[in-house]
Design an enzyme around this catalytic site. Sequence first.
Site, short mmCIF file in Angstrom:
data_model
loop_
_atom_site.label_atom_id
_atom_site.label_comp_id
_atom_site.label_asym_id
_atom_site.label_seq_id
_atom_site.Cartn_x
_atom_site.Cartn_y
_atom_site.Cartn_z
N ASP A 478 0.84 -1.21 0.00
CA ASP A 478 0.00 0.00 0.00
C ASP A 478 0.87 1.25 0.00
OD1 ASP A 478 -2.28 1.56 0.18
OD2 ASP A 478 -3.01 0.65 2.04
N ASP A 548 -10.69 2.19 -3.26
CA ASP A 548 -11.23 1.94 -1.92
C ASP A 548 -12.75 1.95 -1.94
OD1 ASP A 548 -8.97 1.47 -0.53
OD2 ASP A 548 -8.76 3.49 0.30
C1 DGJ Z 1 -5.77 2.06 1.89
C2 DGJ Z 1 -6.16 0.80 1.16
O1 DGJ Z 1 -6.65 1.10 -0.10
C3 DGJ Z 1 -7.16 0.04 2.01
O2 DGJ Z 1 -7.62 -1.09 1.32
C4 DGJ Z 1 -6.51 -0.33 3.31
O3 DGJ Z 1 -5.47 -1.24 3.06
C5 DGJ Z 1 -6.00 0.91 4.01
N1 DGJ Z 1 -5.19 1.71 3.16
C6 DGJ Z 1 -5.22 0.54 5.24
O4 DGJ Z 1 -4.63 1.63 5.83
#
Ligand code: DGJ
Length: 730
Positions: A478, A548
């Site tokens: 990430d 997300d």
């Molecule tokens: C952003 C990601 O896109 C989410 O799926 C998740 O992993 C969060 N970060 C965690 O902080």
Amino acid sequence: MGICFNEKSNSFKLDAKDTSYIIAIVDEEQFLGHVYFGQKLPDDDVNYLMGLEESPFVPSKNNRNRMSFLDSFPTEYSTSGLGDFRESCLKVMTKSGITACGINYVTHKIYSGKPNLQGLPATFGEEKECSTLEITCLDKHLNLEVILIYTVFENLDVITRSVQVKNCSNEAIQLTKVLSACVDFDRIDMDMITLHGSWARERHINRRSITLGKQAVSSARGESSHQMNPFLAVMDKTSTEDAGEVYGFNFVYSGNFIAQAEGTQFDTTRVVMGINPEDFAWNLEPDEEFTAPEVVMVYSNEGIGKMSRTFHDLYRNHLIRGQYKDKKRPILINNWEATYFDFDTEKLISIAKEASKLGIEMLVMDDGWFGNRSSDNMALGDWIVNEEKIKGGLKYLVDEVNKLGMKFGIWFEPEMVSPDSDLYRAHPDWALHIEGRTGTLSRNQYVLDFSRREVRDYIYDSLRKILNSANIEYVKWDMNRQLSDVGNAILPPHRQREIWHRYVLGVYELMERLTTEFPQVLLENCSGGGARYDAGMLYYSPQIWTSDNTDAVERLKIQHGTSLVYPVSAMGAHVSDVPNHTVGRVTPFETRGFVALSGTFGYELDVTKIPQEDRAMIPEQVTLYHKYNDLIRTGDLYRIGNLFENPEFDCISYVSKDKSEVLVTYVQVLNRPNYHSKRIRLKGLQKDAYYRNEETNEVYSGAALMNGGVLIKGLWGDFKGKLIHFVLEA
Ligand code: DGJ
């Protein structure tokens, strides 16, 4: 060989599947001119298209009007400061303050295969699949060598480009702009498509007319970004999803970029793409080289749809690597939307237990398992298991999950550091920063200086320890903020502006190390959802978290826009709970499943808490995944509906390469009072073959299904979906 040099016309002809691209060497000064890009031509010589016998003449015939020539000549690679006032691709700063440069042909070589680009992601192909042309040019005044590299994929309508610049002088020179591709089109009456968005709304399609002046998309955020994607297509105004000429440009790079179309005074259009020159400079000492990342150019004579299918074929076969390249991915359940930071071993095992019973194949432990990370305010950089949460340790948890017959995956955010972390307390200078200035926080975190080897080595060692400590088979990488305060503690002033690009090279280097040492690990990239959804990342990870936003209806648009360039096989897509955590919408569980099937497929919910009737549907969805994933992953995608134009429904289909089956996914977003069922015309079938609808056993010809269509019946209410599977009737 798809490339030849014609000595009589002094031109290079690059032939891809149905595409020709022609470059000529012009005048005694040996300028490189762009002659043609489009439908394949049989001719050896079409130099007449450049109109060089008309004024403004080439400089050897009339140097008096040299500037008029340079400013109108369809150049193959534009340079700055000598009279071409359209966008330049190359600009320098010499010790004496000179910024101008100009390049002329010196020599060339043509060979089978495709070279790697040192330290950079790039498409690849075998000798029998592609051939390469390297044209060496020189700025005699600066002693700067510029090699233009082209590769033609002979069975695809693809030409790739890159540029190498070498300082052959005996003093240092700064490159202040090195773009990777330039194409001068002979017309302006075209449209352009770009992909825009924000967090949770990535890659929405924007189509607009090209007009006089410059229209660009770009990123100066250090990543390809949520806001704009490194993609640009130009096309005839009449081009549609299925018809007309379309030229797609995609940058195989994950940092700052620019993609621009410029309408000129002569009603021509110059398209350029490359590293964003904003805040970029690269110092070249004598004999040093700089390689600009790759641009992929796709030509389609059958609309936007064929352009997408060509990108998909190229990326699935010639960009994505690793053991999962051609394989079904394990169905995963990720605990982020299920628990956020509030989890421990017990909770994770209870989710895994229930999930394993339903056919889910992998548990992914997301953010919050390390250091003292109880919220997103702390501990990034401290990649040590928090045993208060992960009681019994990581190995125990992974073993327990494995005992259930499931794989285990883990989340990292390697590029970041929280001010409240042991790592930051020990090495505050390891964050990107400007000496003496208060750093800009985002999500309460700083960006680690991945341009520095010792920082990368430290982070890699911490990741490695974790990956070696248990049977971990998946990593979600990430990156939750963009770059600011770009400066570091070690580079000299004249190299500080290199950090943006050095950072990206550092990320690539670490991903290469990780995927080489842990080839069994499935790497999924992610950046606050889909802020680094680009071809550069696909070289390292066969899948990327698309957004997300997991709402099924929002996802239809996001996945549609993403599919313009990137294959469905790479789109991270999960079924989540309702009301959706981002938009509060309530959609049927079945529809959420249909939408996630058009991706890597997984779940992002607490399977122990969702309603029993939803849980009961999971084994059925798992069966659908196993039944259809080969077709979805490897087939040809045809977009039938388009929510950007009609908010009522979305519809896509996957046709197998041998055209023996087709899966149609239909989502009725808004119901309306129709007297009849909705009729959907299929695409891409064999017109004289017969196909059987597996559900109803009705048999129709491909011609009937494509020209007449399929009737979508019995959907009552909004957000209802349907899958229809046709197989070739023996
Ligand atoms: C952003 C990601 O896109 C989410 O799926 C998740 O992993 C969060 N970060 C965690 O902080």
